[in-house]
Design an enzyme around this catalytic site. Structure first.
Site, mmCIF file in Angstrom:
data_model
loop_
_atom_site.group_PDB
_atom_site.id
_atom_site.type_symbol
_atom_site.label_atom_id
_atom_site.label_comp_id
_atom_site.label_asym_id
_atom_site.label_seq_id
_atom_site.Cartn_x
_atom_site.Cartn_y
_atom_site.Cartn_z
ATOM 1 N N CYS A 1 112.674 147.195 63.355
ATOM 2 C CA CYS A 1 113.257 147.113 62.019
ATOM 3 C C CYS A 1 112.645 148.096 61.029
ATOM 4 O O CYS A 1 113.297 148.486 60.070
ATOM 5 C CB CYS A 1 113.138 145.694 61.485
ATOM 6 N N CYS B 1 104.878 140.926 65.685
ATOM 7 C CA CYS B 1 105.751 140.235 64.741
ATOM 8 C C CYS B 1 105.968 138.792 65.169
ATOM 9 O O CYS B 1 105.912 137.864 64.356
ATOM 10 C CB CYS B 1 107.088 140.975 64.638
#
Length: 384
Positions: free
Chosen positions: A209, A113
Site C-alpha cells: 500500500c 503490518c
C-alpha cells in the site's frame, strides 16, 4: 453449544469486528457473518496517504478502497468506521522496512503490518468495542486446539496466506477468525455476486500500500536519502566490476540492471551494507541450505528447546510450496534450519515459515526472520 465461530453464544449475541480493506475477500467475510446473524461491525484502516501520486494497478489501500468498504457495509447493512492509523503504520511498518532495507536485507512489510497494526492495534480496538472476535479475509484456517486455537494452511493453496501470518501470537490467534479458510477464491467471488456486492470482480490487492508505483527504491530514497551513497560492485572472487549509486537499487537474486559488463550471467548474491558493497556471482552461488532465524514466533504445542532436530516443512518465499527441512535450536538458543534441498536467492530479512506438512490443512508452527544464510556466513568469515 458453540456457534460457527466456536464461541459459546448465539450469533445475534456475538459481536464480530471485520477488518474491511475494500477488497472482495474482506467484503465477503463481512457478508457471510452478517447473513449468519452475527452482530458485525466493519472497520477500515487508513494506513497510508499516497496523495496524487499515480498508483500501480492492484495496489491495496488506494483512495477508492475506503469508498468500496463503505459501500459494501451499506449493502449488507452493518455499521462501518474508518480509523486513521497512518502514524502507527509509519512507526511499525514503513520505518522498520526502510531500516531493514538499508541493512542489506529484503524485508516483507506486509508481515510486519499483520504483526503490528492489524493484529496488535486493530485487535485492541476490537476488544474496546466489545467484540468477541476479529475476523479478516485472509485465506488461512484456524481450528480449536484444546484451550487455544491452531493455525493451518487453507483449502485453496493457490491463495495460501500463511507465509504472511506466521507472526500471529497465540493470544491473537485465539481471538481471530478466518471464515474464508475453507473456500476457494472462485466461491468467494460467487458469494460476492449473490450478495450484490460491487467488488465481486475487483482485482486482488498486492499488499504494497505504501509503494504507489511498485518500486521500493523510490520509497527508500525519500525516507532515507543516505541510501543513495555509492559503493562497489564486486565479484565473489574479489574482482572489482564497477560502482553503483546506492544499495537500495539491488536485491539478492537480481540479474537485470546490475550496470556491469561480464562474460558470464551475474546475479546479486549478497549486499554488504556496512561497506555498501554489492556482491555478484554465478547463479549457483545463490544456493543455500542453512539458515539462522531471529525474532522467532512459535505456535507449536511444545516450546522449542535445544535438541537433535525436528523434521518439518518450511517456506522461504510466499510463492513456493513448503519443502522438507530440519529445525533445531542450538544450546545458546539460536534457531537454525537445515534445508533438505538447496534454495536459491534466499536473503536475510525474508521470512522462514515452519509447517508440520505440505498440503491443505498443514499446521503452521510459526517461523522467524532470516538473520543469516550459509552464503552470508561464508562471506563474513572471508571478510574477517
Amino acid at each position: 453449544m458453540t456457534n460457527s465461530l466456536d464461541l459459546p453464544k448465539a450469533p445475534a449475541d456475538t459481536r464480530v469486528v471485520v477488518a474491511m480493506s475494500g477488497g472482495v475477500d474482506s467484503s465477503v467475510t463481512a457478508a457471510i457473518l452478517k447473513a449468519e446473524g452475527y452482530d458485525v461491525v466493519g472497520i477500515t484502516l487508513q494506513l497510508y496517504d499516497g496523495g496524487a501520486q499515480p498508483r500501480r494497478a492492484g495496489a491495496c489501500c488506494a483512495g477508492q478502497d475506503i469508498a468500496d468498504a463503505r459501500r459494501t457495509a451499506e449493502i449488507i447493512g452493518i455499521p462501518h468506521y474508518v480509523l486513521d492509523y497512518e502514524q502507527r503504520f509509519r512507526e511499525s511498518v514503513i520505518d522498520p522496512f526502510a531500516a531493514s532495507y538499508l541493512a542489506g536485507e529484503t524485508p516483507v512489510p506486509c508481515i510486519a503490518c499483520n504483526q503490528t497494526v492489524k493484529f496488535r492495534d486493530l485487535l485492541a480496538t476490537a476488544r474496546d468495542l466489545g467484540a468477541d472476535a476479529l475476523a479478516t479475509g485472509h485465506y488461512i484456517l484456524s481450528r480449536p486446539n484444546g484451550a487455544h486455537r491452531s493455525l493451518h494452511r487453507p483449502a485453496d493453496l493457490d491463495r495460501d496466506q500463511s507465509y504472511f501470518l506466521y507472526g500471529t501470537t497465540q493470544e491473537q490467534l485465539d481471538f481471530l477468525r478466518f471464515p474464508l479458510g475453507p473456500l476457494p477464491k472462485s466461491e468467494t467471488r460467487e458469494i460476492a455476486r449473490l450478495h450484490g456486492l460491487e467488488v465481486a470482480a475487483k482485482p486482488d490487492s498486492q499488499d504494497i500500500c505504501f509503494v504507489a508505483n511498485g518500486r521500493y527504491s523510490d520509497v527508500i530514497a525519500k525516507l532515507r536519502p543516505e541510501a543513495n551513497e555509492p559503493g562497489d560492485i564486486r565479484h565473489l572472487d574479489g574482482r572489482h566490476l564497477g560502482r553503483h549509486d546506492g544499495i537500495m537499487g539491488f536485491t539478492v537474486g537480481q540479474r537485470r540492471g546490475l550496470g556491469v559488463a561480464s562474460g558470464e550471467p551475474l546475479y546479486v548474491v549478497a549486499i554488504e551494507a556496512a561497506t555498501r558493497t554489492v556482491r555478484v556471482g554465478p547463479r549457483e552461488a545463490l544456493a543455500t541450505r542453512r539458515l539462522a532465524l531471529r525474532d522467532v514466533n512459535w505456535l507449536g504445542d511444545a516450546p522449542l528447546a535445544p535438541g537433535s532436530g525436528q523434521e518439518v516443512f518450511v517456506k522461504v518465499r510466499s510463492t513456493r510450496p513448503p519443502a522438507p527441512a530440519v529445525l533445531r535450536m542450538t544450546p545458546d538458543g539460536e534457531v537454525e534450519v537445515e534445508l533438505s534441498g538447496a534454495e536459491s536467492g534466499v536473503s536475510p530479512g525474508q521470512a522462514c515459515v515452519v509447517y508440520d506438512g505440505e498440503g491443505a490443512g498443514a499446521r503452521v508452527f510459526g517461523g522467524g526472520v532470516i538473520a543469516r544464510t550459509s552464503l552470508t556466513e561464508a562471506l563474513a568469515s572471508v571478510a574477517a
